[in-house]
Write a protein that holds these residues in place. Structure first.
Motif, PDB file in Angstrom:
ATOM      1  N   ASP A 196       0.861  -1.176   0.000  1.00 36.29           N
ATOM      2  CA  ASP A 196       0.000   0.000   0.000  1.00 36.29           C
ATOM      3  C   ASP A 196       0.905   1.237   0.000  1.00 36.29           C
ATOM      4  OD1 ASP A 196      -2.415   1.591   0.451  1.00 36.29           O
ATOM      5  OD2 ASP A 196      -1.676   1.799   2.493  1.00 36.29           O
ATOM      6  N   PHE A 197       0.319   2.383  -0.298  1.00 32.23           N
ATOM      7  CA  PHE A 197       1.078   3.641  -0.358  1.00 32.23           C
ATOM      8  C   PHE A 197       0.979   4.427   0.953  1.00 32.23           C
ATOM      9  CE2 PHE A 197       0.453   8.263  -1.675  1.00 32.23           C
ATOM     10  CZ  PHE A 197       1.794   8.589  -1.679  1.00 32.23           C
ATOM     11  N   SER A 198      -0.147   5.105   1.141  1.00 31.48           N
ATOM     12  CA  SER A 198      -0.302   6.011   2.284  1.00 31.48           C
ATOM     13  C   SER A 198      -0.451   5.233   3.587  1.00 31.48           C
ATOM     14  CB  SER A 198      -1.534   6.888   2.077  1.00 31.48           C
ATOM     15  OG  SER A 198      -1.777   7.694   3.209  1.00 31.48           O
ATOM     16  N   GLY A 199       0.386   5.568   4.548  1.00 26.17           N
ATOM     17  CA  GLY A 199       0.347   4.900   5.846  1.00 26.17           C
ATOM     18  C   GLY A 199       1.142   3.617   5.887  1.00 26.17           C
ATOM     19  N   THR A 200       1.677   3.200   4.736  1.00 28.39           N
ATOM     20  CA  THR A 200       2.466   1.972   4.670  1.00 28.39           C
ATOM     21  C   THR A 200       3.899   2.280   4.247  1.00 28.39           C
ATOM     22  OG1 THR A 200       0.516   0.635   4.163  1.00 28.39           O
ATOM     23  CG2 THR A 200       2.659  -0.309   3.602  1.00 28.39           C
ATOM     24  N   LEU A 201       4.062   2.837   3.058  1.00 32.38           N
ATOM     25  CA  LEU A 201       5.395   3.240   2.594  1.00 32.38           C
ATOM     26  C   LEU A 201       5.657   4.720   2.816  1.00 32.38           C
ATOM     27  CD1 LEU A 201       5.682   1.330  -0.810  1.00 32.38           C
ATOM     28  CD2 LEU A 201       6.847   0.784   1.338  1.00 32.38           C
ATOM     29  N   PHE A 202       4.603   5.541   2.740  1.00 33.19           N
ATOM     30  CA  PHE A 202       4.734   6.997   2.877  1.00 33.19           C
ATOM     31  C   PHE A 202       3.744   7.526   3.905  1.00 33.19           C
ATOM     32  CE2 PHE A 202       6.717   6.431  -1.212  1.00 33.19           C
ATOM     33  CZ  PHE A 202       7.605   7.494  -1.370  1.00 33.19           C
ATOM     34  N   ARG A 203       4.077   8.676   4.452  1.00 33.57           N
ATOM     35  CA  ARG A 203       3.199   9.374   5.396  1.00 33.57           C
ATOM     36  C   ARG A 203       2.961  10.794   4.885  1.00 33.57           C
ATOM     37  NH1 ARG A 203       0.078   8.491  10.270  1.00 33.57           N
ATOM     38  NH2 ARG A 203      -0.194  10.538  11.211  1.00 33.57           N
ATOM     39  N   ILE A 204       1.737  11.237   4.904  1.00 35.37           N
ATOM     40  CA  ILE A 204       1.394  12.593   4.493  1.00 35.37           C
ATOM     41  C   ILE A 204       1.879  13.587   5.551  1.00 35.37           C
ATOM     42  CG2 ILE A 204      -0.872  12.550   5.612  1.00 35.37           C
ATOM     43  CD1 ILE A 204      -0.030  14.231   2.231  1.00 35.37           C
ATOM     44  N   GLU A 205       2.152  14.819   5.143  1.00 33.18           N
ATOM     45  CA  GLU A 205       2.569  15.862   6.066  1.00 33.18           C
ATOM     46  C   GLU A 205       1.453  16.210   7.050  1.00 33.18           C
ATOM     47  OE1 GLU A 205       3.335  19.545   3.967  1.00 33.18           O
ATOM     48  OE2 GLU A 205       1.623  19.208   2.643  1.00 33.18           O
ATOM     49  N   SER A 206       1.771  17.036   8.029  1.00 33.39           N
ATOM     50  CA  SER A 206       0.775  17.440   9.022  1.00 33.39           C
ATOM     51  C   SER A 206      -0.222  18.417   8.403  1.00 33.39           C
ATOM     52  CB  SER A 206       1.459  18.118  10.206  1.00 33.39           C
ATOM     53  OG  SER A 206       2.000  19.379   9.808  1.00 33.39           O
ATOM     54  N   VAL A 207      -1.358  18.577   9.047  1.00 36.25           N
ATOM     55  CA  VAL A 207      -2.361  19.531   8.583  1.00 36.25           C
ATOM     56  C   VAL A 207      -1.788  20.941   8.560  1.00 36.25           C
ATOM     57  CG1 VAL A 207      -4.567  20.611   9.149  1.00 36.25           C
ATOM     58  CG2 VAL A 207      -4.338  18.136   9.293  1.00 36.25           C
ATOM     59  N   ARG A 208      -1.002  21.304   9.551  1.00 35.32           N
ATOM     60  CA  ARG A 208      -0.430  22.652   9.612  1.00 35.32           C
ATOM     61  C   ARG A 208       0.524  22.884   8.437  1.00 35.32           C
ATOM     62  NH1 ARG A 208      -1.125  25.564  14.218  1.00 35.32           N
ATOM     63  NH2 ARG A 208       0.776  26.734  13.782  1.00 35.32           N
ATOM     64  N   SER A 209       1.369  21.925   8.154  1.00 33.35           N
ATOM     65  CA  SER A 209       2.280  22.055   7.028  1.00 33.35           C
ATOM     66  C   SER A 209       1.512  22.145   5.715  1.00 33.35           C
ATOM     67  CB  SER A 209       3.243  20.870   7.006  1.00 33.35           C
ATOM     68  OG  SER A 209       4.062  20.883   5.853  1.00 33.35           O
ATOM     69  N   TRP A 210       0.495  21.331   5.581  1.00 35.61           N
ATOM     70  CA  TRP A 210      -0.373  21.309   4.391  1.00 35.61           C
ATOM     71  C   TRP A 210      -1.028  22.667   4.181  1.00 35.61           C
ATOM     72  CZ3 TRP A 210      -6.020  19.870   4.946  1.00 35.61           C
ATOM     73  CH2 TRP A 210      -6.636  19.619   3.712  1.00 35.61           C
ATOM     74  N   LEU A 211      -1.602  23.204   5.233  1.00 39.12           N
ATOM     75  CA  LEU A 211      -2.278  24.499   5.140  1.00 39.12           C
ATOM     76  C   LEU A 211      -1.282  25.616   4.846  1.00 39.12           C
ATOM     77  CD1 LEU A 211      -4.751  26.329   5.418  1.00 39.12           C
ATOM     78  CD2 LEU A 211      -4.404  26.291   7.908  1.00 39.12           C
ATOM     79  N   ALA A 212      -0.136  25.606   5.503  1.00 41.55           N
ATOM     80  CA  ALA A 212       0.868  26.651   5.292  1.00 41.55           C
ATOM     81  C   ALA A 212       1.340  26.665   3.846  1.00 41.55           C
ATOM     82  CB  ALA A 212       2.046  26.444   6.234  1.00 41.55           C
ATOM     83  N   ALA A 213       1.547  25.485   3.272  1.00 40.26           N
ATOM     84  CA  ALA A 213       2.004  25.404   1.884  1.00 40.26           C
ATOM     85  C   ALA A 213       0.945  25.933   0.925  1.00 40.26           C
ATOM     86  CB  ALA A 213       2.368  23.967   1.543  1.00 40.26           C
ATOM     87  N   ALA A 214      -0.309  25.606   1.182  1.00 39.33           N
ATOM     88  CA  ALA A 214      -1.386  26.089   0.311  1.00 39.33           C
ATOM     89  C   ALA A 214      -1.536  27.604   0.410  1.00 39.33           C
ATOM     90  CB  ALA A 214      -2.700  25.391   0.668  1.00 39.33           C
ATOM     91  N   CYS A 215      -1.420  28.137   1.611  1.00 34.30           N
ATOM     92  CA  CYS A 215      -1.495  29.591   1.787  1.00 34.30           C
ATOM     93  C   CYS A 215      -0.354  30.275   1.041  1.00 34.30           C
ATOM     94  CB  CYS A 215      -1.452  29.946   3.269  1.00 34.30           C
ATOM     95  SG  CYS A 215      -2.983  29.581   4.178  1.00 34.30           S
ATOM     96  N   ALA A 216       0.838  29.687   1.131  1.00 31.98           N
ATOM     97  CA  ALA A 216       1.982  30.268   0.431  1.00 31.98           C
ATOM     98  C   ALA A 216       1.774  30.233  -1.076  1.00 31.98           C
ATOM     99  CB  ALA A 216       3.251  29.517   0.815  1.00 31.98           C
ATOM    100  N   ALA A 217       1.223  29.142  -1.578  1.00 31.60           N
ATOM    101  CA  ALA A 217       0.988  29.013  -3.014  1.00 31.60           C
ATOM    102  C   ALA A 217      -0.017  30.042  -3.507  1.00 31.60           C
ATOM    103  CB  ALA A 217       0.498  27.606  -3.338  1.00 31.60           C
ATOM    104  N   ARG A 218      -0.970  30.405  -2.667  1.00 32.63           N
ATOM    105  CA  ARG A 218      -2.004  31.364  -3.041  1.00 32.63           C
ATOM    106  C   ARG A 218      -1.646  32.791  -2.656  1.00 32.63           C
ATOM    107  NH1 ARG A 218      -5.807  31.086  -6.517  1.00 32.63           N
ATOM    108  NH2 ARG A 218      -7.119  32.443  -5.231  1.00 32.63           N
ATOM    109  N   GLY A 219      -0.543  32.976  -1.917  1.00 28.61           N
ATOM    110  CA  GLY A 219      -0.172  34.305  -1.451  1.00 28.61           C
ATOM    111  C   GLY A 219      -1.114  34.835  -0.397  1.00 28.61           C
TER     112      GLY A 219
END
Length: 233
Positions: free
Chosen positions: A9-32
């Motif tokens: 499997d992919f998610s939770g088995t080989l890879f882990r998604i970033e935290s919600v805070r990191s996810w939100l910060a990156a999206a905010c940066a992408a949108r300015g």
């Protein structure tokens, strides 16, 4: 019988998604988009409560308007996007473009990190001649994530639910993967973190082994501890 193939499997088995805070910060940066600390904390808490981060925990209760898309979210790219942006839209974010930006962020290699022992285990299996496949319930192409993190060279086949219009635990996905690996299911082990979805491989005769879907620091050796490498060495 010796192990001749391993499906992961992919998610939770080989890879882990970033935290919600990191996810939100990156999206905010992408949108300015700039928000103060208190508002950012609130948005992050509300997105986490809505279980809007793909690859994170699923919601205990799905809004009625999203129920159909949620139930079949991994069968098509359209439904996957609709389900997860729909969950995110439960939170009143300051910029309407953030919902799509959040979805796009989670599809980037930067949003994912391999578990600490993933490269070690995949490399050892591949080096021993074991055929490796990735079988994932997902709505987008994860191959670039594997390439960016240097794991693609170990993978012989990818079977992604949205490309086949069916999702685990449907045994057909596992059958397709075994066929692509050129191995009989009884010679193949399926490794996953979801005891419902990933257990579907057992219907074909595959052995199924589970890891815990845990943060990276809490599961540094979960793949190694399955003992796969020792059984093919």
């Amino acid at each position: 019988m010796p192990i001749k193939g391993v499906l992961f499997d992919f998610s939770g088995t080989l890879f882990r998604i970033e935290s919600v805070r990191s996810w939100l910060a990156a999206a905010c940066a992408a949108r300015g988009v700039s928000v103060d600390e208190a508002d950012f904390d609130r948005y992050a808490r509300e997105l986490e409560a809505a279980c809007a981060l793909p690859g994170g925990p699923g919601p205990q209760r799905v809004p009625e308007a999203l129920a159909e898309d949620w139930a079949s979210r991994d069968e098509s790219a359209h439904r996957h996007r609709a389900a997860y942006t729909g969950l995110a839209r439960q939170v009143a974010l300051p910029d309407p473009g953030l919902y799509d930006a959040l979805y796009e962020r989670h599809r980037t290699p930067e949003a994912w990190c391999p578990y600490p022992d993933a490269a070690e285990v995949l490399g050892a299996l591949a080096g021993s001649g074991v055929r490796i496949g990735v079988v994932s319930n997902i709505g987008w192409d994860l191959r670039p994530v594997f390439r960016a993190h240097g794991l693609d060279a170990f993978v012989d086949a990818y079977v992604l639910s949205f490309e086949h219009g069916i999702q685990k635990p449907d045994a057909q996905l596992f059958h397709t993967a075994c066929t692509l690996l050129g191995q009989h299911p009884t010679d193949v082990v399926m490794v996953g973190d979801d005891r419902h979805a990933d257990a579907g491989a057992a219907a074909l005769g595959c052995e199924v082994r589970f890891v815990e879907h845990a943060p990276l620091a809490e599961r540094p050796y979960g793949l190694r501890e399955l003992g796969l490498v020792n059984e093919v060495a």
